[in-house]
Design a protein around this motif. Structure first.
Motif, PDB file in Angstrom:
ATOM      1  N   ASP A  88      -2.372  -6.593  -4.655  1.00  0.00           N
ATOM      2  CA  ASP A  88      -3.667  -5.919  -5.089  1.00  0.00           C
ATOM      3  C   ASP A  88      -3.567  -6.143  -6.762  1.00  0.00           C
ATOM      4  O   ASP A  88      -2.581  -5.714  -7.598  1.00  0.00           O
ATOM      5  CB  ASP A  88      -3.075  -4.505  -4.955  1.00  0.00           C
ATOM      6  CG  ASP A  88      -4.270  -3.453  -5.174  1.00  0.00           C
ATOM      7  OD1 ASP A  88      -4.938  -3.684  -6.337  1.00  0.00           O
ATOM      8  OD2 ASP A  88      -4.444  -2.351  -4.672  1.00  0.00           O
ATOM      9  N   GLU A  91      -2.982  -3.024  -9.039  1.00  0.00           N
ATOM     10  CA  GLU A  91      -1.722  -2.661  -8.858  1.00  0.00           C
ATOM     11  C   GLU A  91      -0.804  -3.582  -9.873  1.00  0.00           C
ATOM     12  O   GLU A  91       0.164  -2.980 -10.599  1.00  0.00           O
ATOM     13  CB  GLU A  91      -1.185  -2.487  -7.513  1.00  0.00           C
ATOM     14  CG  GLU A  91       0.111  -1.748  -7.477  1.00  0.00           C
ATOM     15  CD  GLU A  91       0.650  -1.423  -6.120  1.00  0.00           C
ATOM     16  OE1 GLU A  91       1.874  -0.951  -5.971  1.00  0.00           O
ATOM     17  OE2 GLU A  91       0.008  -1.666  -5.288  1.00  0.00           O
ATOM     18  N   GLU A 117      -7.731   5.387 -10.793  1.00  0.00           N
ATOM     19  CA  GLU A 117      -7.228   4.088 -10.306  1.00  0.00           C
ATOM     20  C   GLU A 117      -5.892   3.894 -11.148  1.00  0.00           C
ATOM     21  O   GLU A 117      -5.029   3.587 -10.148  1.00  0.00           O
ATOM     22  CB  GLU A 117      -7.976   2.936 -10.544  1.00  0.00           C
ATOM     23  CG  GLU A 117      -9.295   2.931  -9.602  1.00  0.00           C
ATOM     24  CD  GLU A 117     -10.280   1.557  -9.943  1.00  0.00           C
ATOM     25  OE1 GLU A 117     -10.377   0.865  -8.907  1.00  0.00           O
ATOM     26  OE2 GLU A 117     -10.619   1.387 -11.148  1.00  0.00           O
ATOM     27  N   TYR A 121      -2.198   3.987  -8.844  1.00  0.00           N
ATOM     28  CA  TYR A 121      -1.238   2.860  -9.004  1.00  0.00           C
ATOM     29  C   TYR A 121       0.029   3.376  -9.598  1.00  0.00           C
ATOM     30  O   TYR A 121       0.990   2.748  -9.183  1.00  0.00           O
ATOM     31  CB  TYR A 121      -1.827   1.627  -9.329  1.00  0.00           C
ATOM     32  CG  TYR A 121      -3.026   1.114  -8.821  1.00  0.00           C
ATOM     33  CD1 TYR A 121      -2.860   0.660  -7.427  1.00  0.00           C
ATOM     34  CD2 TYR A 121      -4.142   0.977  -9.338  1.00  0.00           C
ATOM     35  CE1 TYR A 121      -3.739   0.103  -6.785  1.00  0.00           C
ATOM     36  CE2 TYR A 121      -5.143   0.120  -8.630  1.00  0.00           C
ATOM     37  CZ  TYR A 121      -5.073  -0.223  -7.227  1.00  0.00           C
ATOM     38  OH  TYR A 121      -6.041  -0.643  -6.773  1.00  0.00           O
ATOM     39  N   ARG A 124       1.919   5.010  -7.102  1.00  0.00           N
ATOM     40  CA  ARG A 124       2.696   3.917  -6.237  1.00  0.00           C
ATOM     41  C   ARG A 124       3.902   3.302  -6.737  1.00  0.00           C
ATOM     42  O   ARG A 124       5.081   3.265  -6.154  1.00  0.00           O
ATOM     43  CB  ARG A 124       1.817   2.969  -5.703  1.00  0.00           C
ATOM     44  CG  ARG A 124       0.633   3.385  -4.884  1.00  0.00           C
ATOM     45  CD  ARG A 124      -0.157   2.122  -4.468  1.00  0.00           C
ATOM     46  NE  ARG A 124      -1.301   2.172  -3.513  1.00  0.00           N
ATOM     47  CZ  ARG A 124      -2.059   1.425  -3.208  1.00  0.00           C
ATOM     48  NH1 ARG A 124      -1.753   0.107  -3.278  1.00  0.00           N
ATOM     49  NH2 ARG A 124      -3.322   1.761  -2.585  1.00  0.00           N
TER      50      ARG A 124
END
Length: 258
Positions: A88, A91, A117, A121, A124
């Protein structure tokens, strides 16, 4: 400074990071290996002995202080985690930006990526232990000074496939640029000393990154720093090497491995 036992643990980690064994240290400070092992197991050092060790290994008290707490930080991601990040592009961008100590506001200002966004990320990356997302979107990195991408892993391979040629397509003759290609013949001991020194340079480079974090963003430059060292002979030279020399070389190398 941390308490004495923590300081000794930090010293042990610093020695390990520099590939300095108890046997190596014993030679440098004129002690038996057994005495060095006992000294570390009992965590009983005089200030004079500690000073001798630091001088012999070129480790500073600042190195030990920075190393304190490093055992709780990650020095490498898993293969699966790297694969997720590199698959990604956004990311990966956020991960590298976080490593570069960019704030959320700076990421949004510089790149075509929304705040939502970026936060997605960061969450994550928080989940895998790469960083901690704090209140008010502040970011705390959870990687050690020796953090690296996995050798031959997803991110390193991606760089090799896509960016390696781009990185080297430069004359390295401008401001803030430098490249040296040096070919030498070294003993095994000298090779180990060279590799340890290169690792230390990388650690110092990482420490300077942390030191400069307090400077205004506009006063800093994006620098990519690549260290490499390996036994190597260019392919165009290999074709000129005598077959019997190669056979003898391989035989000697196998003996050394055995």
């Amino acid at each position: 400074m941390p308490k004495a036992t923590t300081l000794v643990d930090s010293l042990k980690r610093e020695l390990k990071a520099r590939n300095i064994t108890y046997a190596d240290l014993a030679v440098r400070i004129s002690m038996s290996e057994a005495s060095v092992k006992r000294m570390f197991s009992q965590k009983n050092f005089t200030l004079q002995r500690l000073d001798e060790i630091l001088q012999a290994t070129q480790i500073s008290l600042r190195d030990l202080a920075l190393n304190t707490g490093e055992e709780s930080l990650i020095s490498e991601l898993s293969y699966e985690q790297e694969k997720e990040i590199i698959n990604d592009p956004k990311e990966f961008l956020v991960a590298v930006s976080a490593l570069n100590l960019l704030t959320v506001e700076q990421m949004i200002k510089i790149y075509d990526i929304s705040e939502a966004e970026v936060i997605k990320y960061l969450l994550r990356l928080d989940k895998i232990g790469f960083l901690e997302l704090l209140p008010n979107n502040r970011v705390k990195l959870l990687v050690s000074r020796t953090f690296r991408w996995i050798p031959n892993g997803p991110i390193q391979n991606d760089f090799r496939d896509k960016a390696y040629a781009e990185y080297l397509s430069c004359d390295f003759n401008g401001d803030h640029e430098l490249m040296r290609l040096i070919n030498v013949m070294l003993s095994k001991q000298s090779v180990n000393a060279l590799l340890n020194r290169l690792k230390q340079v990388a650690r110092e480079f990482s420490e300077q990154h942390q030191e400069d974090a307090k400077l205004p963003f506009e006063e800093k430059y994006r620098m990519s720093f690549m260290l490499a060292a390996r036994p190597w002979l260019p392919e165009q030279f290999k074709s000129l090497v005598r077959k019997e020399y190669i056979e003898q070389y391989e035989e000697n190398r196998n003996k050394r491995k055995g």
